[in-house]
Write an enzyme that holds these catalytic residues in place. Structure first.
Site, short mmCIF file in Angstrom:
data_model
loop_
_atom_site.label_atom_id
_atom_site.label_comp_id
_atom_site.label_asym_id
_atom_site.label_seq_id
_atom_site.Cartn_x
_atom_site.Cartn_y
_atom_site.Cartn_z
N SER A 95 0.54 -1.08 0.04
CA SER A 95 0.23 -0.30 -0.16
C SER A 95 0.75 1.10 0.29
O SER A 95 1.53 1.70 0.79
CB SER A 95 -1.11 -0.25 1.25
OG SER A 95 -1.88 -1.19 0.88
N LYS A 170 -6.67 1.51 -2.86
CA LYS A 170 -6.65 1.61 -1.43
C LYS A 170 -6.92 2.20 -0.30
O LYS A 170 -7.50 2.13 0.71
CB LYS A 170 -5.22 0.10 -1.49
CG LYS A 170 -4.99 -0.03 0.15
CD LYS A 170 -5.64 -1.24 0.44
CE LYS A 170 -5.47 -1.37 2.11
NZ LYS A 170 -4.14 -2.08 2.73
N LYS A 238 0.46 6.13 7.67
CA LYS A 238 0.89 5.78 6.63
C LYS A 238 0.09 5.87 5.42
O LYS A 238 0.31 7.03 4.59
CB LYS A 238 1.94 4.66 6.09
CG LYS A 238 2.50 5.05 5.19
CD LYS A 238 2.35 3.79 4.10
CE LYS A 238 2.43 2.70 4.78
NZ LYS A 238 1.64 0.86 3.75
#
Length: 294
Positions: A95, A170, A238
């Site tokens: 990701s 995502k 993140k």
């Protein structure tokens, strides 16, 4: 088909084992020798560098923490770009930032190497049982060619557009998950503070409109005080940071995402960065001076 797999962490190790179970020949690499030994015991081979893997594999899967790690493995010294022959395919299941996916893809394409960005959702349990959701960006013909490979690790594999689209999808997923965990945490903290058993509240609402996969996965963890990481707060920070960076680039406003990221950063400052993201409940508990338990 010989498949390279780089990154044998919480997600990567069970994903690689599912490929072995499906009959694929696998060459793996990771910084953790124990993880490598575990996957070798399941039938894989190993190589010392990404370059060495690329020299012997037609397709390479990466499952790494963040954009810099993927760039290093793909484009750095002893990286995939140095060992891969034209026609090799990189399927990056990490990701990372959509822009990073596009930049890596452009650099690889100049050497005749194709790339899909194919991040996953579902956490460790779905990585183990092979029912992850995979969202894929890149050339549709390449997607079709490697669909079965990805499906060996997943319950669903969906092509969402050109390179970078997988990671945009995502990020949308991670926004929804984060806000769901925050809403669940608020609700269960409210119930506890009001003197109502949060487990009974959970049982009462899970079959109605408030019910969700997130609620069923994370509410029991909070009430059992089980914050063993299926997905760490550090990694969710993140992802939310990447979502906010992307939103700034396209002119979208994500005020709730920004608020939840601040909460997660406060938890990291309290030493909970490596805890499961369900520990977001601890932020609310601290403010309310309660603990959500059964």
């Amino acid at each position: 088909m010989k498949v390279g797999f780089i990154g044998l962490g919480i997600m990567g190790k069970p994903m690689s084992k599912n490929l072995l179970k499906a009959g694929y020949s696998l060459v793996v690499a990771d910084r953790n020798p124990e993880a490598i030994a575990d996957v070798i015991a399941a039938g894989a081979e190993t190589a010392s560098t990404a370059k060495a893997i690329a020299e012997q594999c037609d397709v390479i899967i990466t499952m790494l923490p963040n954009s810099p790690h993927v760039k290093e493995v793909a484009l750095g010294e002893n990286g995939i770009i140095e060992g891969a022959k034209p026609g090799t395919v990189l399927i990056d299941m990490s990701s990372i930032a959509p822009l990073a996916s596009r930049e890596i893809s452009e650099a690889l394409k100049a050497k005749g190497i194709d790339m899909l960005d194919a991040p996953v959702s579902g956490g460790e349990p779905k990585a183990i049982d092979g029912t992850l959701s995979v969202m894929v960006g890149g050339d549709k013909a390449i997607f079709d060619k490697y669909y079965d490979l990805m499906k060996a690790m997943a319950g669903s594999v969906v092509h969402t557009g050109e390179i970078g689209a997988g990671n945009v999808t995502k990020l949308a997923n991670q926004v929804i998950v984060a806000l769901n965990i925050a809403a669940m945490s608020e609700a269960l903290t409210l119930a506890t503070k009001a003197g109502v058993n949060p487990d009974l509240v959970y049982q009462a609402i899970r079959g109605g409109l408030a019910g969700s996969t997130v609620l069923d996965a994370k509410a029991p963890m909070v009430m059992d005080r089980n914050f063993k990481p299926g997905f760490r707060i550090d990694l969710h920070i993140k992802d939310l940071a990447n979502a906010l960076d992307t939103s700034h680039g396209v002119g979208a406003q994500l005020p709730l995402t920004a608020a939840v990221m601040e909460m997660m950063q406060a938890l990291r400052a309290d030493g909970l960065g490596t805890a499961d993201h369900s520990a977001l409940a601890c932020y609310y508990e601290k403010l309310a001076k309660v603990e959500v338990t059964r």
